[in-house]
Design a protein around this motif. Structure first.
Motif, PDB file in Angstrom:
ATOM      1  N   GLU A  17      32.633 101.294  63.424  1.00 48.99           N
ATOM      2  CA  GLU A  17      31.646 102.365  63.541  1.00 48.99           C
ATOM      3  C   GLU A  17      30.644 102.357  62.384  1.00 48.99           C
ATOM      4  OE1 GLU A  17      31.534 107.215  63.518  1.00 48.99           O
ATOM      5  OE2 GLU A  17      33.276 106.221  64.383  1.00 48.99           O
ATOM      6  N   GLY A  18      31.105 102.035  61.188  1.00 52.14           N
ATOM      7  CA  GLY A  18      30.223 102.108  60.021  1.00 52.14           C
ATOM      8  C   GLY A  18      29.908 100.786  59.357  1.00 52.14           C
ATOM      9  N   PHE A  19      30.227  99.668  60.021  1.00 53.37           N
ATOM     10  CA  PHE A  19      30.008  98.361  59.391  1.00 53.37           C
ATOM     11  C   PHE A  19      29.835  97.294  60.467  1.00 53.37           C
ATOM     12  CE2 PHE A  19      31.661  94.254  58.005  1.00 53.37           C
ATOM     13  CZ  PHE A  19      30.916  94.036  56.862  1.00 53.37           C
ATOM     14  N   ALA A  20      29.016  96.295  60.163  1.00 51.30           N
ATOM     15  CA  ALA A  20      28.897  95.128  61.046  1.00 51.30           C
ATOM     16  C   ALA A  20      28.645  93.891  60.201  1.00 51.30           C
ATOM     17  CB  ALA A  20      27.767  95.313  62.051  1.00 51.30           C
ATOM     18  N   ALA A  21      29.290  92.819  60.582  1.00 55.25           N
ATOM     19  CA  ALA A  21      29.036  91.502  59.991  1.00 55.25           C
ATOM     20  C   ALA A  21      28.352  90.681  61.069  1.00 55.25           C
ATOM     21  CB  ALA A  21      30.334  90.840  59.559  1.00 55.25           C
ATOM     22  N   LEU A  22      27.115  90.287  60.808  1.00 57.32           N
ATOM     23  CA  LEU A  22      26.317  89.524  61.761  1.00 57.32           C
ATOM     24  C   LEU A  22      26.146  88.104  61.249  1.00 57.32           C
ATOM     25  CD1 LEU A  22      23.581  92.230  62.302  1.00 57.32           C
ATOM     26  CD2 LEU A  22      25.580  91.817  63.720  1.00 57.32           C
ATOM     27  N   ARG A  23      26.096  87.161  62.167  1.00 58.23           N
ATOM     28  CA  ARG A  23      25.989  85.748  61.778  1.00 58.23           C
ATOM     29  C   ARG A  23      24.725  85.133  62.352  1.00 58.23           C
ATOM     30  NH1 ARG A  23      30.678  81.366  61.951  1.00 58.23           N
ATOM     31  NH2 ARG A  23      31.565  83.111  60.866  1.00 58.23           N
ATOM     32  N   TRP A  24      24.037  84.369  61.526  1.00 57.38           N
ATOM     33  CA  TRP A  24      22.920  83.524  61.947  1.00 57.38           C
ATOM     34  C   TRP A  24      23.264  82.137  61.442  1.00 57.38           C
ATOM     35  CZ3 TRP A  24      18.275  84.554  64.512  1.00 57.38           C
ATOM     36  CH2 TRP A  24      17.361  83.498  64.552  1.00 57.38           C
ATOM     37  N   GLU A  25      23.693  81.271  62.346  1.00 58.59           N
ATOM     38  CA  GLU A  25      24.169  79.937  61.996  1.00 58.59           C
ATOM     39  C   GLU A  25      25.274  80.055  60.939  1.00 58.59           C
ATOM     40  OE1 GLU A  25      20.752  77.469  61.167  1.00 58.59           O
ATOM     41  OE2 GLU A  25      19.975  77.756  63.198  1.00 58.59           O
ATOM     42  N   ASP A  26      25.061  79.539  59.728  1.00 61.01           N
ATOM     43  CA  ASP A  26      26.096  79.597  58.686  1.00 61.01           C
ATOM     44  C   ASP A  26      25.909  80.762  57.719  1.00 61.01           C
ATOM     45  OD1 ASP A  26      27.333  77.331  59.686  1.00 61.01           O
ATOM     46  OD2 ASP A  26      26.160  75.976  58.438  1.00 61.01           O
ATOM     47  N   SER A  27      24.964  81.647  57.991  1.00 62.18           N
ATOM     48  CA  SER A  27      24.675  82.764  57.087  1.00 62.18           C
ATOM     49  C   SER A  27      25.116  84.079  57.698  1.00 62.18           C
ATOM     50  CB  SER A  27      23.174  82.823  56.792  1.00 62.18           C
ATOM     51  OG  SER A  27      22.751  81.644  56.156  1.00 62.18           O
ATOM     52  N   PHE A  28      25.420  85.034  56.835  1.00 63.92           N
ATOM     53  CA  PHE A  28      25.859  86.356  57.275  1.00 63.92           C
ATOM     54  C   PHE A  28      24.912  87.435  56.784  1.00 63.92           C
ATOM     55  CE2 PHE A  28      29.803  84.102  57.795  1.00 63.92           C
ATOM     56  CZ  PHE A  28      30.376  84.707  58.902  1.00 63.92           C
ATOM     57  N   LEU A  29      24.789  88.490  57.569  1.00 63.32           N
ATOM     58  CA  LEU A  29      24.080  89.703  57.206  1.00 63.32           C
ATOM     59  C   LEU A  29      25.046  90.846  57.469  1.00 63.32           C
ATOM     60  CD1 LEU A  29      21.518  91.338  56.477  1.00 63.32           C
ATOM     61  CD2 LEU A  29      20.929  91.285  58.908  1.00 63.32           C
ATOM     62  N   PHE A  30      25.289  91.665  56.456  1.00 60.89           N
ATOM     63  CA  PHE A  30      26.174  92.805  56.606  1.00 60.89           C
ATOM     64  C   PHE A  30      25.346  94.077  56.736  1.00 60.89           C
ATOM     65  CE2 PHE A  30      29.658  90.635  53.866  1.00 60.89           C
ATOM     66  CZ  PHE A  30      30.008  89.825  54.931  1.00 60.89           C
ATOM     67  N   LEU A  31      25.776  94.968  57.615  1.00 61.42           N
ATOM     68  CA  LEU A  31      25.166  96.284  57.774  1.00 61.42           C
ATOM     69  C   LEU A  31      26.232  97.326  57.471  1.00 61.42           C
ATOM     70  CD1 LEU A  31      23.365  95.718  61.202  1.00 61.42           C
ATOM     71  CD2 LEU A  31      22.347  95.584  58.926  1.00 61.42           C
ATOM     72  N   THR A  32      25.900  98.281  56.619  1.00 58.92           N
ATOM     73  CA  THR A  32      26.818  99.355  56.253  1.00 58.92           C
ATOM     74  C   THR A  32      26.139 100.687  56.517  1.00 58.92           C
ATOM     75  OG1 THR A  32      27.803  97.992  54.522  1.00 58.92           O
ATOM     76  CG2 THR A  32      28.157 100.357  54.360  1.00 58.92           C
ATOM     77  N   ALA A  33      26.872 101.636  57.105  1.00 62.25           N
ATOM     78  CA  ALA A  33      26.308 102.947  57.426  1.00 62.25           C
ATOM     79  C   ALA A  33      25.944 103.706  56.159  1.00 62.25           C
ATOM     80  CB  ALA A  33      27.306 103.764  58.245  1.00 62.25           C
ATOM     81  N   GLY A  34      24.802 104.379  56.207  1.00 61.77           N
ATOM     82  CA  GLY A  34      24.353 105.197  55.087  1.00 61.77           C
ATOM     83  C   GLY A  34      22.886 105.515  55.240  1.00 61.77           C
ATOM     84  N   ASP A  35      22.305 106.075  54.180  1.00 61.98           N
ATOM     85  CA  ASP A  35      20.881 106.371  54.165  1.00 61.98           C
ATOM     86  C   ASP A  35      20.143 105.237  53.470  1.00 61.98           C
ATOM     87  OD1 ASP A  35      20.626 108.805  55.469  1.00 61.98           O
ATOM     88  OD2 ASP A  35      21.224 109.939  53.691  1.00 61.98           O
ATOM     89  N   PRO A  36      19.248 104.564  54.185  1.00 62.13           N
ATOM     90  CA  PRO A  36      18.469 103.501  53.539  1.00 62.13           C
ATOM     91  C   PRO A  36      17.647 104.065  52.384  1.00 62.13           C
ATOM     92  CG  PRO A  36      18.195 103.450  55.917  1.00 62.13           C
ATOM     93  CD  PRO A  36      18.924 104.726  55.579  1.00 62.13           C
ATOM     94  N   ALA A  37      17.268 103.206  51.492  1.00 62.12           N
ATOM     95  CA  ALA A  37      16.477 103.614  50.325  1.00 62.12           C
ATOM     96  C   ALA A  37      15.233 104.358  50.792  1.00 62.12           C
ATOM     97  CB  ALA A  37      16.082 102.394  49.522  1.00 62.12           C
ATOM     98  N   SER A  38      14.894 105.409  50.079  1.00 63.98           N
ATOM     99  CA  SER A  38      13.674 106.133  50.418  1.00 63.98           C
ATOM    100  C   SER A  38      12.685 105.975  49.273  1.00 63.98           C
ATOM    101  CB  SER A  38      13.974 107.607  50.662  1.00 63.98           C
ATOM    102  OG  SER A  38      14.531 108.186  49.512  1.00 63.98           O
TER     103      SER A  38
END
Length: 107
Positions: free
Chosen positions: A28-49
């Motif tokens: 619910e609050g996290f995702a690990a995404l893959r693009w070929e051999d690289s990862f992008l993590f998404l974490t729930a919260g308020d993005p920088a303002s």
């Protein structure tokens, strides 16, 4: 590997999946995404303002193909790919939290 704060992880995952990322893991609050051999993590919260948010550069073999794919699914880019003085041909999209996603091809 980069980690971004996402106001709505599920919405951001859908955005990145449309671009071609694969979901390696998601809660619910996290995702690990893959693009070929690289990862992008998404974490729930308020993005920088305030201030400028970072952008993520993804090196691809065919930037024109990625541009056509993005625009065909209704995403808006900063314009078609263009050659830059730093040796890349690129364009940028904005994700649901206003992070720049820059697709680039080495010239």
């Amino acid at each position: 590997m980069t980690e971004l704060i996402a106001s709505d992880v599920a919405k951001s995952v859908r955005f990145y999946e449309e671009l071609g990322f694969d979901v390696a893991r998601q809660t619910e609050g996290f995702a690990a995404l893959r693009w070929e051999d690289s990862f992008l993590f998404l974490t729930a919260g308020d993005p920088a303002s305030g201030g400028e948010l970072p952008n993520i550069r993804i090196i691809v073999a065919d930037v024109e193909r990625e541009y056509q794919k993005a625009t065909s699914i209704g995403l808006t880019a900063d314009g078609p790919p263009k050659s830059q003085p730093y040796g890349l041909r690129d364009f940028t999209l904005v994700d649901p939290d206003n992070y720049g996603i820059r697709f680039a091809q080495i010239e």
